[in-house]
Every structure is written in structure tokens, then in C-alpha cells.
Design a protein around this motif. Structure first.
Motif, PDB file in Angstrom:
ATOM      1  N   ASP A 190      -0.530   4.209   4.858  1.00 41.36           N
ATOM      2  CA  ASP A 190       0.639   4.960   4.400  1.00 41.36           C
ATOM      3  C   ASP A 190       1.048   5.980   5.448  1.00 41.36           C
ATOM      4  O   ASP A 190       2.227   6.216   5.695  1.00 41.36           O
ATOM      5  N   LEU A 196       0.940   4.090  -3.110  1.00 43.02           N
ATOM      6  CA  LEU A 196       0.685   5.521  -2.962  1.00 43.02           C
ATOM      7  C   LEU A 196       1.891   6.350  -3.384  1.00 43.02           C
ATOM      8  O   LEU A 196       1.751   7.447  -3.910  1.00 43.02           O
ATOM      9  N   ARG A 197       3.086   5.822  -3.147  1.00 45.62           N
ATOM     10  CA  ARG A 197       4.259   6.569  -3.595  1.00 45.62           C
ATOM     11  C   ARG A 197       4.353   6.616  -5.106  1.00 45.62           C
ATOM     12  O   ARG A 197       4.910   7.555  -5.670  1.00 45.62           O
ATOM     13  N   HIS A 200      -6.230   3.455   1.395  1.00 49.85           N
ATOM     14  CA  HIS A 200      -5.055   3.094   2.184  1.00 49.85           C
ATOM     15  C   HIS A 200      -4.224   4.279   2.624  1.00 49.85           C
ATOM     16  O   HIS A 200      -3.045   4.105   2.930  1.00 49.85           O
ATOM     17  N   GLN A 217       0.829  -1.207   0.000  1.00 51.55           N
ATOM     18  CA  GLN A 217       0.000   0.000   0.000  1.00 51.55           C
ATOM     19  C   GLN A 217       0.864   1.257   0.000  1.00 51.55           C
ATOM     20  O   GLN A 217       0.571   2.220  -0.704  1.00 51.55           O
ATOM     21  N   ALA A 218       1.953   1.217   0.762  1.00 53.76           N
ATOM     22  CA  ALA A 218       2.837   2.381   0.775  1.00 53.76           C
ATOM     23  C   ALA A 218       3.456   2.586  -0.603  1.00 53.76           C
ATOM     24  O   ALA A 218       3.547   3.716  -1.102  1.00 53.76           O
ATOM     25  N   TYR A 220       2.941   4.326   8.116  1.00 53.81           N
ATOM     26  CA  TYR A 220       4.281   3.990   7.626  1.00 53.81           C
ATOM     27  C   TYR A 220       5.188   5.205   7.751  1.00 53.81           C
ATOM     28  O   TYR A 220       6.300   5.136   8.284  1.00 53.81           O
ATOM     29  N   ARG A 221       4.713   6.357   7.290  1.00 50.29           N
ATOM     30  CA  ARG A 221       5.542   7.566   7.319  1.00 50.29           C
ATOM     31  C   ARG A 221       5.786   8.036   8.752  1.00 50.29           C
ATOM     32  O   ARG A 221       6.867   8.493   9.099  1.00 50.29           O
TER      33      ARG A 221
END
Lengths: 347, 339
Positions: free
Chosen positions: A300, A196-197, A296, A192-193, A303-304
Motif C-alpha cells: 500500500d 487497506l483503504r 500488506h 491489497q490497496a 502504491y501511495r
């Protein structure tokens, strides 16, 4: 040893100098900011007040409480007082993370009960004969003995409420965290991260003390979020853009924003450096995918924030209450919380 | 009921225009009642404003937030008020938009005798077509547009048609739910005020030419010119010009070429004033309050809607081009605005 309690209304009273020094020295959370409490108090039916407890003229602790009034009329709280029955609700606006009090480490644990007792008496006397008692909303296990007293006093009603989620950071890089997750969750978070990146239409910015955020859009997003979870009923349009403005410009508050190229805010999250070596994964909001948002964003964001917490060297993270199953899946553990009710005759 | 109200308000030395009380009376009685000289009293005007301010601070989120941070010396800009329209709704709830025709009847009455009391109002909009719900009349005049009473309903006495309700006439051939967009909620008007496009207005006028009820058309200069350009015979209709107050108030130089009156309009407040026969722009002081504010941006006028609870409009400046002077008319004694 003399104990005195000074009650301050952030709307009208200036903070005493030793309170400012105490807050700086103890590294209190951003929600303890006097200006923020004042702004929130003006725009709410339940104005908050701060109790400064002094032992021998030195500040021993601060307690934040809200003067909870029943919503009888559709008006904001009167500027001063008001002839309505009230309850001293010991909680802090927007703080669902830690208890809304803080005692200096110089005060032994056994003395906390006496300090709470003085605070309760002072608060009830200040609110007047219409005050019905005190409620403590977010009591952690360590504070329970001080608040639910036994002996000659009647025991108080103590009930377990929604737990908060805490993580102790014992690793020094992201792999350490990811290893603690289940295999499927680890794969999901990474995927998911990455997705999105790779989204070229998404502009992501994360910084502390930002002044380029459109707080009106953030407030709208938060209100829409509340509306969605509260069956379309929001009485007070809070937090106000001025509150968010004041909060986001602080150097210990970071805000992560997701915009699309056209400039529309699709999601945001707040990260705070709390007292000592704590971090708080704060409020968040996102446009729903069916309204044009992204999926998501929540994961994310975590995560950040985890990357930032590790970079900051934080040892403990609090992610707040609500959606506890997902948070536990992401490596947090639940810390039980209790609420203690003390009617007036028990204080 | 209305007589008792009249006596009570005379006793207090002022006439209050109450839309709620007037709805049950027919149009003729109401127009006579309001033709009595209503005295303007500055003190009670200021008092109504202060009450509006106190209520706004206690119940409306935007003003609570702004005035608790700064003082009231800074009025709200209209751009901010429009951007945060939901925050102008009091905590009790209510609509977030002003009825588009707020104050139109009062403004026409203020503008003088040019506009008859018994008339059907049509306000021109810039949309291409207001769809079939407004009802387009056929050339043989059999169908009448929704909301415009045909001759057999007692021509012009549209306020008395209690069975029609807000949807106007259920004319044969027009679809169900025949309410013209946005035009049904006017003070005292039982649905006889409509917003229509220029083409629909031309169709209505040609169908109703020479028949009752009388029609008054309200529009900007461009819209009225476009209506004239369609070639419809406008002889029996009364034309009223609508001027946007945010573009400033020009000098009134005698009668306008083809309109009997000009009314002042604002997107947020509705209709706020009209041109008087004394050559000045008169303000609808019963519904609105104005005060002059001198600030960093120079001299501005801040408007307050006194007769509206939601959205609450208090101390709103209308931009840099809006009029900046507030005076009292030497002829009538009531507030006027000028550039």
C-alpha cells in the motif's frame, strides 16, 4: 588549476556559506543535511565527516564519509579524534540509494578521478597514521573507472555488492505503472490497496514537513524492525527520535503513517524528493501482523508513493537496496553497485 | 578481605559501602562495620557525580542525545526517563529497571536504631495476592513461607544461608521455583527481602508471631492501615512507613503514630532517604547525588543514582511536587532535602 579539500566535522564545524549555496542549487538529498549528519555523528561510534572539494575556490563536489572505527569498547565515539585504527568508509548514514558524493555538472567526468585522489590523500592525512585506507561502498558503474585506476598505480580491489533498485518513470498516471506489472502482481497490488483503504480502524496520513508525528514511536518501530532482521542484536539505538524529528520536518521529506483508532502506530514509510527530478522511497517499518499490525502495508505504501511521484512529476525513483525481488516485481530494475577498497599504500 | 577493604577506605578518608564486598560477611559483622561514623565529604560527592555524568555521556543513548543537542543545564524529566527506559541502559547492556528494593537496607539503617539489624524485611505491595510462591503459612506453623527462615536455621542470620540462594527456603508444600516476585535482588540480602501483598503479610505475621526471626514491614500509610485492619497481632513486628518523594516531603513532627521510621521512596530510584532523629529528611548520599537546578519551571532538585550502572539515572527531576531544597544537616553534616 588548484584543488583543495576541506574536511568538516558536522558535530563541531559550522558549514561554510558556499556549501549551503551549493547544496541548495544542486538540490541535494535530505541526507546531506548538515544538522542531520551532526546529530547522527554524536549518537554513533562512527562519526561522519564531509569533504568539500574546491577547484579554483569554487566548489566542485562534496563527498560524505564515515570515520569507521572498530567497536572495541561499548562507548560512543570520542568528541574529537581518538587513538584507534580507523578506515575512511565513504558512505552516508541511512543513504543506501545513491553514492554518497556529488559533483557539480560543470566538472568534466574525466576529472573525477583527480578529485577523488585529492580527497583520499586529505582524508588519510587528517585521520593520521592509524588510518588504514579508504573503502567506497556504493560505486555505480559510471564511477568505476574513476575509482579503480590502472596504469602505474596498482589496481584496487573492486567487488560487486547488493544492487540498488531504480525505476524510470515514463508514464503520467497510475495505469501506466500498473500495466508494467505482471497480471498477478497487478491484481494483488490493487486488492491489497483496496483492502487497506476499506479498513475502518486504520487512520492513514501522508504529508510533507509534518510536525505531528510521534518520533519516539517511529524510532521504536525501526529498532524493532532491525532487531527482527539482526537476530535480536542492536548495539546502537539509532536513529534517535531527534534525528527523525529533524528529518521529518523538512519540506522535501514526506512521511506516511498508519495508526489505528486508539492512536497506536502500526506502520510508516518515508518519501523524499531527491536531487533534481528524483524521488526516493525511503525507510519504512511496520508492526508485524501477529503483534497487532496490518498485512500488506508495504505494498500500500508503494502504491501511495507512486501516486505521489507521478503527481510530483518525478522522472526517476530509487527504492533502495534490499528485498530486490519484490521491488523488481513492482517494476523496478536493478542498478549494479560495487565496493572499492583502497588500502593506504594504493592511494 | 573485608578488613583490608576497610583499611583502604579509611586511609582515603571515607567509608565506601560496597555491596559486593559485604555479601560474603555475615550480617552481624557488617552492621558493626557500618556503624562506624562515615564521613561525608562534599568534594568527593561532587566528584562522583561528575564521573557519573561523564560516563553517562559516553555510554548511555538518552543522555548522549539530549546533552549533545542542549547543554546539561536542563535535567531530564522523570516522565521522559520512564517513557524511554530502554535508552537509559548503557551500550554494554544491562537491566532496564531499577531493583524495586534498591537502597532499602541502607535507608532503614539511616533512619536510626528503631529497626534491628537482624531482621527479615517485607515490603507491602498493592497487588491482591502474591500467589502461592510467596508461601502462605498454615495456622499450625508447620510450613514457613518461602524466604522467611524458620527457627531451626539460626533465627535471623539469613545472610549466612548460602545454600538457599535467591529462592529462599524450599519449604515443604510450597511449589518449585519458590521465589517471591521481584524481591530477591537487594544489596547484600540473600533473598530475605520480599514484596508481599497485605493479606499474605497478615498471614505471615500471624504464623510467625513471637518466633524468630524478627520481621520488619515496610509500607505506605494506607497499606499499613489495611494491615492493621486485618486484625493481626503486630506487636512483635516493626513497622516502617514508606513515603513517595514525588508527592513532597512533609514536616516531620515527632514520631509517627505507629511506625518507628519513615523512608523516602521513588518508583525510579528505589529508596533514597529516611527520616532522621534530628527531624530532617536525610538523603542516602552514598548511593545518590542531588543538585539544585533553577530553570524555567522554577527551583528543582535533580537526582543522580551513583551506585547503579544500569539503568543510568543522571540529573532526573521528580516532578513539580517533589522537594526543592537541598541543605546540610547541622547535626550530622550530611545532605537533607526539604520542601
Amino acid at each position: 588549476m588548484s584543488i583543495e579539500v576541506q574536511l568538516l566535522d558536522p558535530r563541531h564545524d559550522l558549514p561554510p556559506d558556499d556549501l549551503v549555496a551549493f547544496a541548495a542549487a544542486e538540490g541535494l538529498m535530505p541526507y546531506w543535511s548538515y544538522d542531520l549528519l551532526g546529530i547522527n555523528g554524536w549518537n554513533s561510534w562512527n562519526p561522519s565527516f564531509v569533504a568539500v572539494v574546491r577547484m579554483d575556490s569554487q566548489i566542485a563536489g562534496v563527498i560524505c564519509a564515515v570515520s569507521l572505527m572498530p567497536l572495541l569498547r561499548h562507548r560512543f565515539a570520542p568528541a574529537r579524534g581518538g587513538p584507534v585504527p580507523r578506515i575512511v568508509d565513504v558512505r552516508q548514514p541511512y543513504n543506501g540509494y545513491w553514492p554518497p558524493w556529488h559533483f557539480s555538472s560543470a566538472v568534466p567526468k574525466g576529472d573525477h578521478g583527480r578529485l577523488f585522489a585529492h580527497f583520499e590523500r586529505a582524508a588519510i592525512r587528517r585521520l593520521g597514521p592509524s588510518c588504514m585506507g579508504v573503502i567506497y561502498r556504493q560505486v555505480m558503474t559510471a564511477d568505476r573507472p574513476a575509482l579503480s585506476r590502472r596504469g602505474l598505480r596498482l589496481p584496487r580491489y573492486c567487488r560487486q555488492v547488493l544492487a540498488t533498485t531504480v525505476m524510470d518513470v515514463e508514464w503520467s498516471d497510475m495505469d501506466g505503472w500498473l500495466k508494467t506489472l505482471s497480471k498477478s502482481r497487478r491484481g494483488d497490488v490493487r486488492r491489497q490497496a483496496r483492502r487497506l483503504r476499506e479498513d475502518s480502524d486504520l487512520v492513514v496520513r501522508f504529508d510533507f514537513g509534518r510536525d505531528d508525528v510521534d518520533t519516539l514511536a517511529v524510532a521504536r518501530l525501526l529498532i524493532a524492525h532491525h532487531l527482527h532482521h539482526n537476530d535480536g542484536r542492536v548495539v546502537y539505538r539509532q536513529p534517535t527520535p531527534s534525528y527523525l524529528d529533524n528529518l521529518i520536518r523538512r519540506p522535501d521529506v514526506g512521511i506516511l503513517t498508519y495508526h489505528n483508532r486508539a492512536g497506536r502506530l502500526l506502520g510508516y514509510g518515508t518519501y523524499m524528493r531527491g536531487g533534481g527530478t528524483d524521488a526516493i522511497f525511503g525507510t519504512w517499518g511496520a508492526v508485524r501482523p501477529e503483534d497487532g499490525g496490518r498485512r500488506h502495508i508495504y505494498f500500500d505504501m508503494y502504491y501511495r508513493f507512486m501516486e505521489q511521484a507521478i503527481k510530483d512529476g518525478r522522472t526517476r525513483i530509487n527504492a533502495g537496496r534490499g528485498m530486490n525481488e519484490i521491488k523488481c516485481d513492482l517494476g523496478f530494475r536493478e542498478e549494479p553497485m560495487y565496493s572499492v577498497v583502497a588500502p593506504r599504500w594504493v592511494t | 578481605m573485608s578488613n583490608l577493604f576497610l583499611i583502604m577506605s579509611l586511609h582515603r578518608g571515607r567509608i565506601l559501602v560496597s555491596q559486593q564486598a559485604a555479601v560474603s560477611t555475615n550480617l552481624a559483622a557488617r552492621s558493626t562495620w557500618l556503624a562506624l561514623p562515615g564521613r561525608f565529604a562534599q568534594r568527593s560527592w561532587h566528584r562522583r557525580y561528575r564521573r557519573a555524568v561523564a560516563t553517562a555521556f559516553a555510554t548511555v543513548p538518552l543522555y548522549r542525545e539530549r546533552w549533545s543537542l542542549t547543554t546539561m543545564a536542563d535535567p531530564t524529566e522523570v516522565t521522559e526517563a520512564t517513557a524511554r527506559a530502554e535508552d537509559l541502559v548503557p551500550l554494554r547492556g544491562g537491566p532496564a529497571t531499577t531493583p524495586p528494593l534498591r537502597g532499602l537496607r541502607e535507608a532503614l539503617r539511616l533512619s536510626g536504631p528503631g529497626v534491628p539489624a537482624r531482621t527479615t524485611l517485607m515490603m507491602l505491595t498493592d497487588s491482591l495476592s502474591t500467589s502461592s510462591e510467596a508461601g502462605v503459612a498454615r495456622a499450625d506453623g508447620v510450613e514457613s513461607p518461602a524466604g522467611v527462615d524458620s527457627a531451626n536455621s539460626g533465627g535471623g542470620a539469613v545472610a549466612g544461608q548460602s545454600d538457599k540462594g535467591a529462592d529462599g527456603d524450599a519449604a515443604p508444600g510450597s511449589g518449585p521455583g519458590s521465589g517471591a516476585p521481584g524481591g530477591a535482588d537487594t544489596p547484600g540480602g540473600n533473598g530475605q527481602v520480599r514484596e508481599v501483598s497485605v493479606t499474605d503479610a497478615a498471614a505471615v505475621l500471624s504464623a510467625m508471631a513471637g518466633r524468630r526471626p524478627h520481621i520488619t514491614v515496610v509500607g505506605t500509610v494506607e497499606q499499613l492501615a489495611a494491615l492493621g485492619a486485618t486484625g493481626t497481632d503486630l506487636g512483635s513486628a516493626t513497622l516502617v512507613m514508606r513515603h513517595d518523594i514525588r508527592t513532597g516531603v512533609p514536616e516531620l513532627a515527632g514520631d509517627a503514630a505507629f511506625a518507628v521510621a519513615t523512608v523516602l521512596h521513588d518508583e525510579l530510584f528505589g529508596f533514597v532517604g529516611a527520616s532522621g532523629d534530628c527531624g530532617r529528611w536525610h538523603l542516602l548520599w552514598r548511593q545518590n547525588y542531588v543538585r539544585a537546578v533553577v530553570g524555567a519551571a522554577g527551583r528543582r532538585l535533580a537526582f543522580t543514582a551513583l551506585s547503579q550502572r544500569s539503568p543510568r539515572l543522571v540529573d532526573i527531576t521528580l516532578g513539580s511536587e517533589a522537594p526543592t531544597r537541598l541543605d546540610y544537616c547541622p547535626t550530622h553534616g550530611t545532605p537533607t532535602v526539604s520542601a
